[in-house]
Design a protein around this motif. Structure first.
Motif, mmCIF file in Angstrom:
data_model
loop_
_atom_site.group_PDB
_atom_site.id
_atom_site.type_symbol
_atom_site.label_atom_id
_atom_site.label_comp_id
_atom_site.label_asym_id
_atom_site.label_seq_id
_atom_site.Cartn_x
_atom_site.Cartn_y
_atom_site.Cartn_z
ATOM 1 N N THR A 106 24.051 32.083 36.758
ATOM 2 C CA THR A 106 22.929 31.145 36.832
ATOM 3 C C THR A 106 21.921 31.558 37.898
ATOM 4 O O THR A 106 20.704 31.440 37.693
ATOM 5 C CB THR A 106 23.444 29.719 37.141
ATOM 6 O OG1 THR A 106 24.331 29.322 36.095
ATOM 7 C CG2 THR A 106 22.315 28.716 37.256
ATOM 8 N N LEU A 107 22.412 32.035 39.036
ATOM 9 C CA LEU A 107 21.543 32.396 40.161
ATOM 10 C C LEU A 107 21.106 33.860 40.144
ATOM 11 O O LEU A 107 20.447 34.317 41.082
ATOM 12 C CB LEU A 107 22.268 32.092 41.479
ATOM 13 C CG LEU A 107 22.644 30.629 41.708
ATOM 14 C CD1 LEU A 107 23.581 30.499 42.897
ATOM 15 C CD2 LEU A 107 21.404 29.773 41.886
ATOM 16 N N SER A 108 21.485 34.585 39.089
ATOM 17 C CA SER A 108 21.162 36.023 38.956
ATOM 18 C C SER A 108 21.628 36.822 40.173
ATOM 19 O O SER A 108 20.893 37.621 40.740
ATOM 20 C CB SER A 108 19.660 36.224 38.728
ATOM 21 O OG SER A 108 19.245 35.585 37.555
ATOM 22 N N ARG A 109 22.880 36.577 40.562
ATOM 23 C CA ARG A 109 23.512 37.306 41.666
ATOM 24 C C ARG A 109 24.699 38.087 41.127
ATOM 25 O O ARG A 109 25.273 37.741 40.106
ATOM 26 C CB ARG A 109 24.023 36.340 42.737
ATOM 27 C CG ARG A 109 22.954 35.631 43.505
ATOM 28 C CD ARG A 109 23.585 34.876 44.662
ATOM 29 N NE ARG A 109 22.568 34.177 45.410
ATOM 30 C CZ ARG A 109 22.677 32.939 45.856
ATOM 31 N NH1 ARG A 109 23.782 32.261 45.655
ATOM 32 N NH2 ARG A 109 21.697 32.381 46.518
ATOM 33 N N GLU A 110 25.086 39.079 41.883
ATOM 34 C CA GLU A 110 26.316 39.799 41.559
ATOM 35 C C GLU A 110 27.506 38.880 41.858
ATOM 36 O O GLU A 110 27.485 38.126 42.835
ATOM 37 C CB GLU A 110 26.421 41.075 42.392
ATOM 38 C CG GLU A 110 25.374 42.116 42.054
ATOM 39 C CD GLU A 110 25.531 42.672 40.660
ATOM 40 O OE1 GLU A 110 26.693 42.867 40.225
ATOM 41 O OE2 GLU A 110 24.505 42.895 39.994
ATOM 42 N N TYR A 111 28.550 38.992 41.039
ATOM 43 C CA TYR A 111 29.749 38.175 41.216
ATOM 44 C C TYR A 111 30.334 38.350 42.616
ATOM 45 O O TYR A 111 30.665 37.372 43.291
ATOM 46 C CB TYR A 111 30.780 38.531 40.147
ATOM 47 C CG TYR A 111 32.112 37.861 40.364
ATOM 48 C CD1 TYR A 111 32.323 36.553 39.958
ATOM 49 C CD2 TYR A 111 33.154 38.538 40.996
ATOM 50 C CE1 TYR A 111 33.543 35.928 40.161
ATOM 51 C CE2 TYR A 111 34.380 37.927 41.195
ATOM 52 C CZ TYR A 111 34.562 36.624 40.784
ATOM 53 O OH TYR A 111 35.766 36.003 40.997
ATOM 54 N N GLU A 112 30.487 39.591 43.064
ATOM 55 C CA GLU A 112 31.096 39.863 44.373
ATOM 56 C C GLU A 112 30.283 39.235 45.507
ATOM 57 O O GLU A 112 30.855 38.743 46.481
ATOM 58 C CB GLU A 112 31.258 41.363 44.603
ATOM 59 C CG GLU A 112 32.305 42.003 43.716
ATOM 60 C CD GLU A 112 33.729 41.552 44.022
ATOM 61 O OE1 GLU A 112 34.037 41.220 45.184
ATOM 62 O OE2 GLU A 112 34.545 41.535 43.083
ATOM 63 N N GLU A 113 28.965 39.265 45.401
ATOM 64 C CA GLU A 113 28.124 38.646 46.434
ATOM 65 C C GLU A 113 28.334 37.135 46.470
ATOM 66 O O GLU A 113 28.460 36.537 47.539
ATOM 67 C CB GLU A 113 26.650 38.954 46.194
ATOM 68 C CG GLU A 113 25.748 38.275 47.221
ATOM 69 C CD GLU A 113 24.261 38.434 46.922
ATOM 70 O OE1 GLU A 113 23.463 37.830 47.670
ATOM 71 O OE2 GLU A 113 23.892 39.127 45.958
ATOM 72 N N GLU A 114 28.390 36.517 45.293
ATOM 73 C CA GLU A 114 28.595 35.069 45.239
ATOM 74 C C GLU A 114 29.991 34.710 45.754
ATOM 75 O O GLU A 114 30.165 33.721 46.461
ATOM 76 C CB GLU A 114 28.384 34.547 43.818
ATOM 77 C CG GLU A 114 28.411 33.044 43.696
ATOM 78 C CD GLU A 114 27.321 32.311 44.472
ATOM 79 O OE1 GLU A 114 27.462 31.087 44.650
ATOM 80 O OE2 GLU A 114 26.328 32.933 44.923
ATOM 81 N N LEU A 115 30.980 35.533 45.431
ATOM 82 C CA LEU A 115 32.332 35.311 45.951
ATOM 83 C C LEU A 115 32.322 35.368 47.475
ATOM 84 O O LEU A 115 32.869 34.481 48.135
ATOM 85 C CB LEU A 115 33.304 36.340 45.384
ATOM 86 C CG LEU A 115 34.730 36.300 45.943
ATOM 87 C CD1 LEU A 115 35.399 34.964 45.676
ATOM 88 C CD2 LEU A 115 35.548 37.457 45.364
ATOM 89 N N ARG A 116 31.701 36.396 48.042
ATOM 90 C CA ARG A 116 31.643 36.510 49.504
ATOM 91 C C ARG A 116 30.907 35.314 50.116
ATOM 92 O O ARG A 116 31.321 34.799 51.160
ATOM 93 C CB ARG A 116 30.966 37.821 49.914
ATOM 94 C CG ARG A 116 31.836 39.032 49.709
ATOM 95 C CD ARG A 116 31.273 40.282 50.341
ATOM 96 N NE ARG A 116 29.960 40.661 49.852
ATOM 97 C CZ ARG A 116 29.752 41.446 48.804
ATOM 98 N NH1 ARG A 116 30.778 41.932 48.113
ATOM 99 N NH2 ARG A 116 28.522 41.760 48.443
ATOM 100 N N ARG A 117 29.842 34.858 49.474
ATOM 101 C CA ARG A 117 29.095 33.702 49.986
ATOM 102 C C ARG A 117 30.012 32.483 50.076
ATOM 103 O O ARG A 117 30.039 31.775 51.077
ATOM 104 C CB ARG A 117 27.887 33.405 49.097
ATOM 105 C CG ARG A 117 27.061 32.191 49.561
ATOM 106 C CD ARG A 117 25.839 31.964 48.701
ATOM 107 N NE ARG A 117 24.926 33.089 48.742
ATOM 108 C CZ ARG A 117 24.060 33.326 49.721
ATOM 109 N NH1 ARG A 117 23.998 32.515 50.755
ATOM 110 N NH2 ARG A 117 23.267 34.372 49.672
#
Length: 136
Positions: free
Chosen positions: A89-100
């Motif tokens: 939805t936010l057009s982010r990489e999965y790993e980046e969203e996981l780290r966030r």
């Protein structure tokens, strides 16, 4: 010490984020205690949300705070399904969203809130700061 557990999922967080998460704790002037990340699916976390917080909606993270003084301890429940959906939805990489989300839980245990607009802004700034410091 930071532990990773899995409910209703195979062990799927391949990268070890423990050193990075401990760096966040130390950078916030705290000491690591017993921290458990419980990775789960949406339905498992929805049940936790309903049973313990009386909330009837999906979320990506729920943090239970067992902090004593400067020692950070707690249980952090994380829906990997919700992270995947949010990343898309936010057009982010999965790993980046996981780290966030992983950093978000530590920041909650460090005393940061996100209920008001000002608190949410500060939380996002801290997340961005620590995401920028992440190195594989």
């Amino acid at each position: 010490m930071i532990h990773f557990f899995y409910e209703n999922l195979p062990e799927s967080v391949a990268i070890d984020y423990k050193a990075w998460l401990e760096d966040i704790i130390l950078s916030e002037g705290k000491k690591p205690g017993e921290i458990s990340y419980i990775f789960c699916d949406d339905e498992y976390l929805l049940k936790v949300n309903q049973d313990y917080l009386q909330h009837d909606y999906y979320t990506d993270i729920i943090t239970f705070d067992y902090v004593k003084g400067r020692t950070i301890s707690g249980e952090i429940f994380v829906s990997l399904q919700r992270i995947s959906d949010n990343a898309s939805t936010l057009s982010r990489e999965y790993e980046e969203e996981l780290r966030r989300v992983l950093a978000h839980g530590i920041l909650h245990l460090s005393g940061y809130k996100d209920k008001t607009e000002a608190e949410e802004k500060e939380m996002r700034e801290k997340e961005d700061f620590y995401l920028a410091r992440y190195q594989q």
